[in-house]
Scaffold this motif. Sequence first.
Motif, PDB file in Angstrom:
ATOM      1  N   ALA A  36       0.835  -1.211   0.000  1.00 31.30           N
ATOM      2  CA  ALA A  36       0.000   0.000   0.000  1.00 31.30           C
ATOM      3  C   ALA A  36       0.864   1.254   0.000  1.00 31.30           C
ATOM      4  O   ALA A  36       0.575   2.222  -0.704  1.00 31.30           O
ATOM      5  N   LEU A  37       1.938   1.226   0.777  1.00 32.70           N
ATOM      6  CA  LEU A  37       2.822   2.395   0.845  1.00 32.70           C
ATOM      7  C   LEU A  37       3.546   2.600  -0.487  1.00 32.70           C
ATOM      8  O   LEU A  37       3.626   3.709  -0.998  1.00 32.70           O
ATOM      9  N   HIS A  38       4.036   1.508  -1.064  1.00 26.43           N
ATOM     10  CA  HIS A  38       4.745   1.602  -2.342  1.00 26.43           C
ATOM     11  C   HIS A  38       3.800   2.035  -3.456  1.00 26.43           C
ATOM     12  O   HIS A  38       4.195   2.760  -4.368  1.00 26.43           O
ATOM     13  N   GLY A  39       2.555   1.615  -3.376  1.00 31.11           N
ATOM     14  CA  GLY A  39       1.578   1.937  -4.408  1.00 31.11           C
ATOM     15  C   GLY A  39       0.985   3.330  -4.288  1.00 31.11           C
ATOM     16  O   GLY A  39       0.227   3.760  -5.155  1.00 31.11           O
ATOM     17  N   SER A  40       1.318   4.059  -3.229  1.00 28.33           N
ATOM     18  CA  SER A  40       0.763   5.403  -3.046  1.00 28.33           C
ATOM     19  C   SER A  40       1.508   6.411  -3.925  1.00 28.33           C
ATOM     20  O   SER A  40       2.588   6.134  -4.444  1.00 28.33           O
ATOM     21  N   SER A  41       0.921   7.581  -4.068  1.00 23.57           N
ATOM     22  CA  SER A  41       1.554   8.648  -4.854  1.00 23.57           C
ATOM     23  C   SER A  41       2.792   9.150  -4.128  1.00 23.57           C
ATOM     24  O   SER A  41       2.801   9.205  -2.889  1.00 23.57           O
ATOM     25  N   PRO A  42       3.844   9.554  -4.870  1.00 24.11           N
ATOM     26  CA  PRO A  42       5.031  10.114  -4.210  1.00 24.11           C
ATOM     27  C   PRO A  42       4.646  11.320  -3.364  1.00 24.11           C
ATOM     28  O   PRO A  42       3.891  12.178  -3.801  1.00 24.11           O
TER      29      PRO A  42
END
Length: 180
Positions: free
Chosen positions: A10-16
Motif C-alpha cells: 500500500a505504501l509503495h503503491g501510493s503517490s510520491p
Amino acid sequence: MSAPTVQPTALHGSSPGEWFLLDVRTPGEFSSAYIDGSVLVPLPELQGALATIREQAAGKPIAIVCRTGRRAFEAHRVMQGQGLKDPHVLEGGVVAWKAAGYPLLGQKGPMPLERQVSAASAGMVVTGVALGFLVNPAFFWFAGAVGAAQLLSALSGTCPMGPMLARMPWNASKNASAGS
C-alpha cells in the motif's frame, strides 16, 4: 502493541509524497538502507523532534519505519502520547519492504543494531566461557549473567545494550537525514 499499520504494498503503491515517512532507526542503519523520501529521527531523539515532525508532515499521514516494526511501535506510543493523530507503522519495516522487492537507497554500512546486540552478547558469553576454562571458573558466572540478561531482554521486549551500541561511532552518520 496496537497501532494502525500500513503494508509495504500500500505504501509503495501510493503517490510520491502522499505519506510522510519517518524512519526511527540509528543513523548507521539508515545510511545503509532507507526508503526514498524517508526522514531520519532516531527513536531516542523522537520526543524532542515532534514539533518539527508535525510541521514537515503538514497533514499527511505518517508512516513510521524501522527495521522490523518493534521500534516503530515504540515510536507510535510516544507520538500518540503527544497528540499526533494515528501515525501508522510500516508492517514488517524495512525487512518486509525489501522482501517485497521494493527499492532501498543507501550504501554499505554497519550491520543492523539487532545483529550488533546478538554479536556483542554472544562474544561476551564465549569470552566468559573461555576465561572460565583457562583462567578462573568464576568467569562462568559472567557468561551466565550475559545469557540471563539476553533472556530477560527477549522476554521483556527491552534491550539496554541496543541504545549503548547505537551511540557507537560506527553507527553515527554525518548526513543523518535524507529525502523531504
